[in-house]
Scaffold this active site. Structure first.
Site, mmCIF file in Angstrom:
data_model
loop_
_atom_site.group_PDB
_atom_site.id
_atom_site.type_symbol
_atom_site.label_atom_id
_atom_site.label_comp_id
_atom_site.label_asym_id
_atom_site.label_seq_id
_atom_site.Cartn_x
_atom_site.Cartn_y
_atom_site.Cartn_z
ATOM 1 N N LYS A 1 3.148 -9.784 -24.350
ATOM 2 C CA LYS A 1 2.909 -8.720 -23.376
ATOM 3 C C LYS A 1 3.861 -7.555 -23.584
ATOM 4 O O LYS A 1 3.486 -6.409 -23.485
ATOM 5 C CB LYS A 1 3.055 -9.286 -21.959
ATOM 6 C CG LYS A 1 2.766 -8.281 -20.852
ATOM 7 C CD LYS A 1 1.295 -7.890 -20.836
ATOM 8 C CE LYS A 1 0.973 -6.790 -19.841
ATOM 9 N NZ LYS A 1 -0.295 -6.111 -20.185
ATOM 10 N N GLY B 1 0.839 -1.201 0.000
ATOM 11 C CA GLY B 1 0.000 0.000 0.000
ATOM 12 C C GLY B 1 0.864 1.238 0.000
ATOM 13 O O GLY B 1 2.074 1.165 -0.259
HETATM 14 C C1 F6R Z 1 -3.380 -3.913 -25.896
HETATM 15 C C2 F6R Z 1 -1.998 -3.838 -25.430
HETATM 16 C C3 F6R Z 1 -0.992 -3.295 -26.342
HETATM 17 C C4 F6R Z 1 0.018 -2.417 -25.572
HETATM 18 C C5 F6R Z 1 1.165 -1.991 -26.499
HETATM 19 C C6 F6R Z 1 2.117 -1.061 -25.790
HETATM 20 O O1 F6R Z 1 -4.224 -4.406 -24.894
HETATM 21 O O2 F6R Z 1 -1.702 -4.216 -24.322
HETATM 22 O O3 F6R Z 1 -1.558 -2.579 -27.400
HETATM 23 O O4 F6R Z 1 -0.663 -1.307 -25.078
HETATM 24 O O5 F6R Z 1 1.856 -3.125 -26.946
HETATM 25 O O6 F6R Z 1 2.688 -1.671 -24.689
HETATM 26 P P1 F6R Z 1 3.379 -0.834 -23.560
HETATM 27 O O7 F6R Z 1 2.320 -0.020 -22.886
HETATM 28 O O8 F6R Z 1 3.987 -1.849 -22.646
HETATM 29 O O9 F6R Z 1 4.387 0.051 -24.217
#
Ligand code: F6R
Length: 611
Positions: free
Chosen positions: A606, A101
């Site tokens: 991811k 938290g």
């Molecule tokens: C959609 C999603 C992707 C990310 C993109 C950028 O749900 O997760 O479109 O938003 O690959 O990723 P980050 O925010 O980690 O740069």
């Protein structure tokens, strides 16, 4: 986010604590530590990085002791380091604390203790709790907790050891979850069931204000008035996998449901909610820089790009700052025309959950190469984008494990809202009084998000009824168009259903040819000044046979036979966030109906670290 484990019983507990921390690894962390109470005080061991590093540091001879606490830290206040890693001790080494938290008033409390001569050894908010418990120690830890906890503002789940009572484990909770596990002749605490399931399935969920005193003989729970509270244990029948998701069937649903907390934590980091003031030390612009700012260029990918589009609108509407939102993979190769002026006139802002997205990192490097100051929003402390930016603003959403981004998006938009309000105030566009009013509206947002989540059955039933739907169009205007883009992306990426977003007024210039009886048109309409315009576009598609869903504000002239998911009683700049939660739930439940691999959709990763 951070993880807590604690034990008291009749056997040595160091190995059990480390095992418990390993079960919490999925939550994400950057350092870990344990404290075990022995005859001569605490044996404490901490390590940065993986739990394997902690094991290595401890070596083969684990500390002896029957009561202990452990923690995996996901840095918020202070970088990942051994000094900042939990457990934290008071300066006399009499009290050990692990904490999940945020203590919002820790700076004021720290200043008071320092004036009284207390010496601190970390940058964390948590150490304040340990020092307060040491400073006000009455000889009885339960009494001390009753005295100290009311001084704390913010959220906490606490595990506490008292060197004078090495057979007792203390705990407390406010707004951050904490479980008490009940065993035979031994008791446990943990931030989630995953760490306990191999020891016991009988668990008490502490309620806000509860204090627990655990000994080998049993667990006693007290309220904030010190009187005993009866808390019936639940029997957890989940398997280990489900326990990691805290009983949710998927991480995506868990993360959608964590959004009120993610908003609360992020807000508390940037806004003193007691005084309704922005914490200036957390903001990237001072008055001079705010006045010199001519153009802000935001670059990001996917969902983070949609947050950037929302940010552009907020910066222009609230702060009157000219802003552009760029797809990072385009920005890195396209022409860049700088507005001219001094070094503070053109500022770049990268938005990224992971902080590792290759295109966003390349865009940031390009902007820096062009001489722009680079700011980053990142959800991961110490990620590449956070490290390379000149200034970082962290979203405190906690680790996002599902591939589809949900809670990170909401906290990114929240950060833009705070940034825009701060710039508006610094540039003299809004008064101090108006700023306070807007911050009070922000403070209500987590509760409003929870109210939307409470309607998730309604979305589930809709998804069940519409499982045969073939195409979905999301339409909206201005920021509702941005929400439409995010809604369409979320739906297609997890359910594989064809979905598109259109600016509501644009559909009739071609795409309306695709509308027939099998098309769902979901209109997002939350902005009062253009509500009637979007309703009119809904009438157009209804006349072509589409069936309709409104995510937004119902009113006169709304087409009949339209399902309504209400967004009401919220400031227009915040309304898109609530509409987004409905859209996330729609994507989730549609994917569920279609039997998709929700947390790991096909072809997706991811963290996209390739171009
Ligand atoms: C959609 C999603 C992707 C990310 C993109 C950028 O749900 O997760 O479109 O938003 O690959 O990723 P980050 O925010 O980690 O740069």
């Amino acid at each position: 986010m951070c993880g807590i484990i604690g034990f008291t019983g009749a056997r040595d507990c160091a190995e059990l604590l480390i095992r418990g921390l390993e079960q919490l690894e999925y939550r994400g962390y950057d350092s870990a530590g344990i404290a075990v109470a022995g005859a001569d005080g605490f044996a404490v061991c901490k390590a940065v990085g993986r739990i394997a590093n902690l094991r290595e540091k401890l070596g083969a001879a684990l500390p002896a002791g029957h009561t202990g606490i452990g923690h995996t830290r996901w840095a918020t206040h202070g970088r990942p380091s051994e000094e900042n890693c939990h457990p934290h001790l008071d300066e006399k080494g009499r009290v050990a604390v692990v904490h999940n938290g945020i203590i919002e008033n820790y700076l004021a409390l720290k200043a008071r203790l320092e004036e009284a001569g207390v010496r601190f050894s970390s940058e964390t908010d948590t150490e304040v709790v340990a020092q307060l418990l040491g400073y006000y120690y009455t000889g009885d830890m339960k009494q001390t907790l009753l005295k100290v906890l009311p001084m704390l503002e913010g959220s906490f789940a606490l595990g506490v050891l008292d060197a004078n009572a090495p057979d007792a484990l203390y705990c407390a909770r406010r707004h951050s979850p904490l479980l008490v596990g009940l065993g035979r002749g031994e008791q446990y605490i943990a931030s989630d069931a995953a760490a306990l399931i191999e020891h016991t399935r009988e668990m008490i969920t502490l309620e806000d204000g509860d204090i627990g005193v655990l000994t080998a003989a049993g667990a006693a729970i007290y309220g904030p008035d010190g009187a005993p509270r009866a808390r019936a244990p639940m029997h957890v029948s989940w398997d280990a996998g489900a326990a990691r998701k805290n009983g949710y069937p998927h991480f995506m649903l868990k993360e959608i449901c964590e959004q009120p907390q993610a908003l609360r934590d992020t807000l508390a980091h940037y806004v003193d909610l007691e005084r309704l003031e922005i914490r200036r030390e957390q903001m990237p612009f001072d008055r001079q820089q705010a006045l010199a700012l001519k153009e802000l260029t935001i670059a990001a990918c996917g969902t983070a790009y949609h947050a950037g589009m929302m940010g552009r609108a907020l910066l222009e509407n609230i702060a009157g700052v000219r802003a552009r939102a760029e797809i990072a993979s385009e920005y890195r190769y396209g022409p860049v025309i700088l507005p001219g002026g001094g070094p503070d006139s053109a500022v770049f802002l990268a938005v990224s959950q992971s902080g590792e997205t290759a295109d966003t990192l390349a865009a940031l490097r390009r902007a820096k190469g062009l001489g722009m100051r680079a700011i980053a929003f990142s959800n991961v402390i110490g990620a590449s984008i956070a490290r390379e930016a000149d200034t970082v603003m962290y979203t405190l959403a906690g680790p996002e494990i599902a591939v589809a981004s949900t809670k990170a998006y909401l906290t990114q938009v929240l950060l833009f809202e705070i940034l825009a309000l701060d710039l508006a105030h610094l540039r003299g566009r809004i008064t101090g009084e108006a700023l306070k009013q807007r911050l009070a509206q922000l403070a209500a947002l987590p509760g409003q998000a929870q109210a939307v989540l409470n309607r998730k059955e309604m979305v589930l039933n809709f998804a069940k009824r519409n499982r045969a739907c073939r195409d979905v169009f999301f339409i909206g205007r201005l920021t509702d168009y941005t929400t439409s883009l995010e809604a369409a992306l979320k739906l297609k990426e997890v359910s594989y259903l064809h979905s598109e977003a259109y600016a509501a007024g644009e559909l009739k210039h071609g795409t309306i040819a695709l509308i027939d009886e099998e098309t769902l048109v979901a209109a997002i309409a939350t902005q009062p000044e253009i509500l009637q315009k979007t309703y009119a576009n809904m009438q157009e598609v209804k006349a072509r046979g589409a069936y309709l869903l409104l995510i937004g504000t119902p009113g006169a002239n709304l087409p009949e036979d339209c399902e309504v998911w209400p967004v009401e009683g919220v400031h227009p700049t915040l309304a898109p966030l609530l509409a987004t939660i409905y859209a996330q739930l729609l994507a989730y439940y549609t994917a569920l109906m279609h039997g998709c691999d929700i947390d790991k959709p096909r072809n997706l990763a991811k963290s996209v670290t390739v171009e």
